[in-house]
Design a protein around this motif. Sequence first.
Motif, PDB file in Angstrom:
ATOM      1  N   GLU A   1      -0.989  26.395 -23.956  1.00  0.00           N
ATOM      2  CA  GLU A   1       0.274  25.881 -23.416  1.00  0.00           C
ATOM      3  C   GLU A   1       0.276  24.357 -23.367  1.00  0.00           C
ATOM      4  N   LEU A   2      -0.818  23.787 -22.875  1.00  0.00           N
ATOM      5  CA  LEU A   2      -0.885  22.339 -22.744  1.00  0.00           C
ATOM      6  C   LEU A   2      -1.060  21.652 -24.095  1.00  0.00           C
ATOM      7  N   ARG A   3      -1.810  22.281 -25.008  1.00  0.00           N
ATOM      8  CA  ARG A   3      -1.962  21.694 -26.343  1.00  0.00           C
ATOM      9  C   ARG A   3      -0.651  21.724 -27.112  1.00  0.00           C
ATOM     10  N   ASP A   4       0.125  22.796 -26.927  1.00  0.00           N
ATOM     11  CA  ASP A   4       1.448  22.856 -27.569  1.00  0.00           C
ATOM     12  C   ASP A   4       2.342  21.728 -27.073  1.00  0.00           C
ATOM     13  N   ASP A   5       2.298  21.484 -25.770  1.00  0.00           N
ATOM     14  CA  ASP A   5       3.076  20.385 -25.195  1.00  0.00           C
ATOM     15  C   ASP A   5       2.635  19.057 -25.784  1.00  0.00           C
ATOM     16  N   PHE A   6       1.331  18.878 -25.905  1.00  0.00           N
ATOM     17  CA  PHE A   6       0.781  17.632 -26.441  1.00  0.00           C
ATOM     18  C   PHE A   6       1.181  17.452 -27.904  1.00  0.00           C
ATOM     19  N   ALA A   7       1.036  18.519 -28.683  1.00  0.00           N
ATOM     20  CA  ALA A   7       1.383  18.456 -30.104  1.00  0.00           C
ATOM     21  C   ALA A   7       2.866  18.161 -30.288  1.00  0.00           C
ATOM     22  N   GLY A   8       3.698  18.744 -29.436  1.00  0.00           N
ATOM     23  CA  GLY A   8       5.131  18.500 -29.516  1.00  0.00           C
ATOM     24  C   GLY A   8       5.477  17.068 -29.180  1.00  0.00           C
ATOM     25  N   THR A   9       4.796  16.522 -28.182  1.00  0.00           N
ATOM     26  CA  THR A   9       5.022  15.129 -27.793  1.00  0.00           C
ATOM     27  C   THR A   9       4.627  14.181 -28.913  1.00  0.00           C
ATOM     28  N   GLU A  10       3.479  14.466 -29.544  1.00  0.00           N
ATOM     29  CA  GLU A  10       3.006  13.616 -30.631  1.00  0.00           C
ATOM     30  C   GLU A  10       3.959  13.672 -31.826  1.00  0.00           C
TER      31      GLU A  10
END
Length: 253
Positions: free
Chosen positions: A238-247
């Motif tokens: 969940e948190l990596r998806d958020d990070f990848a989306g932000t990047e």
Amino acid sequence: MTVTSELREDGIRVVTMNAPPVNALTVQGWFDVAAALEEAGRDLATKVVVLRAEGKGFNAGVDIKEMQNTTGFDALLGANRGCYAAFKAVYECAVPVVAAVNGFCVGGGVGLVGNADCIVASDDAYFGVPEVNQGALGAATHMARLVPQHMMRTLYFTARTIKAADLVQFGSVLEVVPRDQLDDAALNVAGEIAAKDGRVIRAAKAALNGIDPIDVNKSYRFEQGFTYELNLMGVSDELRDDFAGTEKSKETT
């Protein structure tokens, strides 16, 4: 990912990481770093290693995009094993390792330099362990070698970074120099080591590791267990998806 290894006539081996755009290493990249350090230690002509990087910064940790684009847990397992192998190879390298740190050194980068024997940094260098932002744990073992315990805990819980210049007061960073003088500064201290009898230096490295109060390999492996738990809970994805989306948003703006 490219890892090059060049042995100079003076016995200094320069290992360079180059993985544009930010030196976030893939699974194979971590194993490549490990292989380069292991090879350096086996080569009796190598008296000391300088570990450096090309590009914007020294290391941005694990390649999150690779992990999120891989189904199942293969990328997670690979990254954990690769990081473990790379950190271990730096620590157990038969000769001293001088880390030349430029720009950002976060996550897995801290694992590399925390296990190095000497750190020289450029004046734009900074360190951090933002693992909690991506639902992972790790490298507290190595950050604890750079700063006192309470500072390490604050940096870990908040995901803050700390400037290389601030680490000089703790003795973990030997010196901070202008960016264009970093390689020379690292080679200078490496040259002092290379000038000694290589047999003595190899014995000294083994002796210092033998009296280390913390087993860094077991300590880091313990941390990794909690990363596995967080992944099984679904928190990390969940948190990596958020990070990848932000990047991705940053790249399109």
